[in-house]
Enzyme design. Structure first.
Site, PDB file in Angstrom:
ATOM      1  N   SER A  14       0.339   3.146  -7.446  1.00  0.00           N
ATOM      2  CA  SER A  14       0.356   1.624  -6.920  1.00  0.00           C
ATOM      3  C   SER A  14       1.366   0.892  -7.576  1.00  0.00           C
ATOM      4  O   SER A  14       1.574   0.998  -9.117  1.00  0.00           O
ATOM      5  CB  SER A  14      -0.857   1.039  -7.047  1.00  0.00           C
ATOM      6  OG  SER A  14      -0.861  -0.420  -6.780  1.00  0.00           O
ATOM      7  N   SER A  16       1.595  -2.389  -7.450  1.00  0.00           N
ATOM      8  CA  SER A  16       1.009  -3.627  -7.444  1.00  0.00           C
ATOM      9  C   SER A  16       0.702  -4.150  -8.913  1.00  0.00           C
ATOM     10  O   SER A  16       1.277  -5.375  -8.975  1.00  0.00           O
ATOM     11  CB  SER A  16      -0.329  -3.701  -6.594  1.00  0.00           C
ATOM     12  OG  SER A  16      -0.120  -3.418  -5.210  1.00  0.00           O
ATOM     13  N   THR A  61      -7.291  -0.824  -1.595  1.00  0.00           N
ATOM     14  CA  THR A  61      -6.541   0.305  -0.762  1.00  0.00           C
ATOM     15  C   THR A  61      -7.338   1.494  -0.275  1.00  0.00           C
ATOM     16  O   THR A  61      -8.373   1.395  -0.706  1.00  0.00           O
ATOM     17  CB  THR A  61      -5.151   0.364  -1.497  1.00  0.00           C
ATOM     18  OG1 THR A  61      -4.259   1.291  -0.450  1.00  0.00           O
ATOM     19  CG2 THR A  61      -5.525   0.975  -2.892  1.00  0.00           C
ATOM     20  N   LYS A  65     -10.911  -0.050   2.113  1.00  0.00           N
ATOM     21  CA  LYS A  65     -10.709  -1.184   3.340  1.00  0.00           C
ATOM     22  C   LYS A  65     -11.701  -1.651   4.148  1.00  0.00           C
ATOM     23  O   LYS A  65     -12.011  -2.811   4.177  1.00  0.00           O
ATOM     24  CB  LYS A  65      -9.215  -1.227   3.928  1.00  0.00           C
ATOM     25  CG  LYS A  65      -7.977  -1.202   2.962  1.00  0.00           C
ATOM     26  CD  LYS A  65      -6.807  -1.347   3.590  1.00  0.00           C
ATOM     27  CE  LYS A  65      -5.705  -1.468   2.731  1.00  0.00           C
ATOM     28  NZ  LYS A  65      -4.371  -1.569   3.267  1.00  0.00           N
ATOM     29  N   ASN A  86      -8.058  -6.335   2.755  1.00  0.00           N
ATOM     30  CA  ASN A  86      -7.336  -5.616   1.708  1.00  0.00           C
ATOM     31  C   ASN A  86      -7.272  -6.423   0.327  1.00  0.00           C
ATOM     32  O   ASN A  86      -6.872  -6.177  -0.684  1.00  0.00           O
ATOM     33  CB  ASN A  86      -5.853  -5.308   1.892  1.00  0.00           C
ATOM     34  CG  ASN A  86      -5.273  -6.543   2.200  1.00  0.00           C
ATOM     35  OD1 ASN A  86      -5.597  -7.634   2.551  1.00  0.00           O
ATOM     36  ND2 ASN A  86      -3.979  -6.590   1.384  1.00  0.00           N
ATOM     37  N   ASP A 101      -2.626  -7.605   4.736  1.00  0.00           N
ATOM     38  CA  ASP A 101      -1.624  -6.789   5.337  1.00  0.00           C
ATOM     39  C   ASP A 101      -1.048  -7.474   6.687  1.00  0.00           C
ATOM     40  O   ASP A 101       0.256  -7.102   6.851  1.00  0.00           O
ATOM     41  CB  ASP A 101      -2.383  -5.447   5.673  1.00  0.00           C
ATOM     42  CG  ASP A 101      -2.853  -4.654   4.531  1.00  0.00           C
ATOM     43  OD1 ASP A 101      -2.218  -5.001   3.324  1.00  0.00           O
ATOM     44  OD2 ASP A 101      -3.823  -4.092   4.459  1.00  0.00           O
ATOM     45  N   TYR A 209       6.570   4.085   1.845  1.00  0.00           N
ATOM     46  CA  TYR A 209       7.684   3.659   0.831  1.00  0.00           C
ATOM     47  C   TYR A 209       7.652   5.122  -0.097  1.00  0.00           C
ATOM     48  O   TYR A 209       6.644   5.533  -0.596  1.00  0.00           O
ATOM     49  CB  TYR A 209       7.664   2.419   0.202  1.00  0.00           C
ATOM     50  CG  TYR A 209       6.512   2.069  -0.505  1.00  0.00           C
ATOM     51  CD1 TYR A 209       6.412   2.507  -1.851  1.00  0.00           C
ATOM     52  CD2 TYR A 209       5.526   1.531   0.095  1.00  0.00           C
ATOM     53  CE1 TYR A 209       5.260   2.189  -2.644  1.00  0.00           C
ATOM     54  CE2 TYR A 209       4.258   1.154  -0.635  1.00  0.00           C
ATOM     55  CZ  TYR A 209       4.194   1.301  -2.158  1.00  0.00           C
ATOM     56  OH  TYR A 209       3.314   1.273  -3.017  1.00  0.00           O
TER      57      TYR A 209
END
Ligand code: ATR
Length: 262
Positions: A14, A16, A61, A65, A86, A101, A209
């Site tokens: 991740s 994040s 994630t 969820k 999320n 999201d 991604y």
């Protein structure tokens, strides 16, 4: 120090933590954001323990969820309608759930979709968020999935059109995992997503991604389309989560740079 984190399994890749910690630093907030790798069997107990451990919020994630929404004491309209959350916020012993999201996708798109046509590929949780967001924003949404029965169920849930192959639209959103494997070629992608004979739409969003352009991004750019990549969607949802927790406007450019890495 206040804590936040991302609950997932796996969550080791991740981006994040880098993105959110950069944002907190930019805002001068004494918050720290960590990875919380938690298997499904421990998800509920872990979330229940977070507030007493100093956590004010968490992102959620894969694969938690739906469970996140189910355990919440209250939920926003977006989370309830999508059937997944999320983002969790912990205040006064209660767990509140949101789904950023959806808003994150619209923010990443950066153009109004009212009156546009939108083609969503996939029928999993990410597709549910995308279909709901685009429909709420006024787009005319169609959905296609490899397993047609899943697309039919999703289309019925949200009152949108199901198509038996991807069709021309102003915006195309890929919510499938096709392209996640870096070895995927453009031909593999076209085969897997039935894109043969379809001209790339003006705007293409790829939720997938990786380190470079995805096969879908290469296909879209070759056809002159504008690509919104999955990292921009990640930034969009993270920004909304951060704003919900802190009440401060998210520093988008700082988050973008951190999410994209050195
Ligand atoms: P999420 O909740 O993240 O959306 P998911 O429920 O596992 O994840 O959904 C993955 C999506 O990618 C599904 O739409 C899946 O299609 P199926 O419903 O037919 O399985 C799609 N997908 C995964 N691999 C695929 C492939 N090789 N070709 C086409 N679609 C694929």
């Amino acid at each position: 120090m206040k804590l936040a984190g991302v609950l997932g399994h796996p969550v080791s890749h991740s981006r994040s933590p880098a993105m959110m910690n950069a944002a907190f630093a930019e805002l001068g907030l004494n918050w720290h954001y960590v990875r919380l790798p938690v298997p499904s069997a421990l998800f509920v107990a872990t979330v229940r323990a977070l507030p007493a451990s100093g956590y004010l919020g968490a992102n959620v994630t894969i694969p938690h969820k739906v469970a996140a929404l189910e355990l919440a004491d209250e939920a926003t309209g977006a989370a309830g309608a999508i059937g997944a959350a999320n983002t969790l916020s912990f205040t006064d012993g209660a767990v509140a759930a949101d789904n950023t999201d959806a808003g994150g996708l619209l923010a990443a798109l950066g153009e109004p979709v009212m009156g546009s046509t939108a083609m969503v590929l996939g029928a999993g949780g990410a597709a549910r968020g995308a279909v709901w967001a685009l429909r709420e924003a006024g787009a005319e949404v169609s959905v296609w999935n490899r397993t047609l029965t899943r697309a039919a169920a999703l289309a019925a849930d949200f009152g949108v059109r199901q198509v038996d192959r991807p069709q021309a639209a102003d915006v195309l959103v890929n919510t499938t995992s096709v392209g996640l494997d870096p070895a995927t070629t453009e031909e593999d992608l076209i085969d897997a997503l039935w894109l043969d004979g379809l001209d790339p739409p003006a705007t293409v969003v790829d939720m997938v991604y990786g380190d470079g352009p995805t096969p879908l991004a290469r296909w879209a750019v070759r056809g002159g389309g504008r690509v919104v990549d999955g990292l921009e969607v990640l930034v969009g949802q993270g920004a909304l989560s951060l704003e919900w927790w802190t009440g401060r406007p998210a520093p988008l450019d700082v988050m973008r740079r951190a999410a994209r890495g050195p």
